[in-house]
Design an enzyme around this catalytic site. Structure first.
Site, mmCIF file in Angstrom:
data_model
loop_
_atom_site.group_PDB
_atom_site.id
_atom_site.type_symbol
_atom_site.label_atom_id
_atom_site.label_comp_id
_atom_site.label_asym_id
_atom_site.label_seq_id
_atom_site.Cartn_x
_atom_site.Cartn_y
_atom_site.Cartn_z
ATOM 1 N N ASP A 126 -3.935 4.797 -1.183
ATOM 2 C CA ASP A 126 -4.660 3.971 -2.143
ATOM 3 C C ASP A 126 -5.543 3.004 -1.365
ATOM 4 O O ASP A 126 -5.423 2.883 -0.145
ATOM 5 C CB ASP A 126 -3.670 3.205 -3.020
ATOM 6 C CG ASP A 126 -2.831 2.267 -2.195
ATOM 7 O OD1 ASP A 126 -2.725 2.487 -0.985
ATOM 8 O OD2 ASP A 126 -2.287 1.313 -2.742
ATOM 9 N N SER A 167 -0.057 -1.468 -4.861
ATOM 10 C CA SER A 167 -0.832 -0.258 -4.579
ATOM 11 C C SER A 167 -1.841 -0.026 -5.696
ATOM 12 O O SER A 167 -1.589 -0.394 -6.831
ATOM 13 C CB SER A 167 0.092 0.965 -4.499
ATOM 14 O OG SER A 167 1.026 0.825 -3.457
ATOM 15 N N ALA A 218 0.864 -1.168 0.000
ATOM 16 C CA ALA A 218 0.000 0.000 0.000
ATOM 17 C C ALA A 218 0.895 1.210 0.000
ATOM 18 O O ALA A 218 2.071 1.110 0.313
ATOM 19 C CB ALA A 218 -0.851 0.035 1.255
ATOM 20 N N THR A 219 0.312 2.359 -0.324
ATOM 21 C CA THR A 219 1.057 3.607 -0.228
ATOM 22 C C THR A 219 0.175 4.628 0.456
ATOM 23 O O THR A 219 -0.998 4.766 0.122
ATOM 24 C CB THR A 219 1.445 4.133 -1.630
ATOM 25 O OG1 THR A 219 2.172 3.109 -2.306
ATOM 26 C CG2 THR A 219 2.326 5.372 -1.521
ATOM 27 N N ALA A 220 0.732 5.341 1.425
ATOM 28 C CA ALA A 220 0.013 6.441 2.074
ATOM 29 C C ALA A 220 0.968 7.620 2.177
ATOM 30 O O ALA A 220 2.158 7.436 2.411
ATOM 31 C CB ALA A 220 -0.477 6.022 3.453
#
Length: 197
Positions: free
Chosen positions: A24, A176, A8-10
């Site tokens: 995402d 992601s 994931a990407t934050a």
């Protein structure tokens, strides 16, 4: 990062009068896609939020507990609980409950006296940052943020930059993608939205 880190990407960005979080919606575990609609941005108080790129079930429990504790403390102290206090509470709880073998990456930020942001690491450190990216796509996201971030950006510019950073990561990182959640917090309001990547 191990292949067992949920992908994931934050990102989080401070701007002139607030903070923006973007993440995402996909969760992949190794090569296994677990979910396409997972929320990873969390309001904790009206003035403080968080985003994560770890195990979302852990994060949901953690933010609910911290949110409840913050409400109690708010009633006792009769003033807004600042983001660094929330970050420290969360860090202590992660450390005590040992969430961190999976949940290693959290960005906490908000606006009480001014916009501030912190990243939490598994050992309990709370590190101040003007902007941050966590997760499997973090390096790509930082590649977008580093040259374009400016202090005291306008809200729209910060929101667009956050969106762009998560999109760039989602394009290049198989773990992601699948949608974008945003949380924008200013002294006056907290706004959540979801959009297609």
């Amino acid at each position: 990062m191990s292949m067992y880190m949920p992908g994931a990407t934050a990102v989080g960005i401070t701007f002139e009068d607030g903070v923006v979080f973007a993440s995402d919606k996909r969760i992949a575990f190794g090569n296994f896609l677990v979910s396409k609609s997972t929320k990873k941005t969390f309001p904790i108080t009206p003035k403080v939020g968080a985003a994560c790129a770890g195990l979302v079930a852990d994060m949901q429990i953690l933010t609910l507990q911290i949110s409840a504790l913050a409400k109690i403390r708010h009633m006792e102290l009769k003033r807004d609980i600042p983001p660094n206090t929330i970050a420290k509470m969360m860090s202590n709880m992660m450390y005590e409950r040992r969430y961190f073998p999976l949940l290693t990456q959290v960005i906490v930020g908000g606006v009480v006296e001014g916009p501030v942001m912190y990243t939490l690491d598994p050992l309990g450190s709370v590190l101040p940052d003007e902007y941050a990216a966590v997760g499997t796509g973090a390096e790509i996201a930082l590649g977008v943020l580093d040259p374009r971030f400016e202090k005291d950006m306008k809200r729209d510019d910060a929101v667009n930059l956050a969106r762009h950073a998560v999109r760039a990561a989602a394009q290049r990182d198989a773990a992601s993608g699948d949608g974008l959640d945003m949380l924008v917090i200013t002294a006056n309001e907290s706004t959540e939205s979801t959009e297609k990547l």
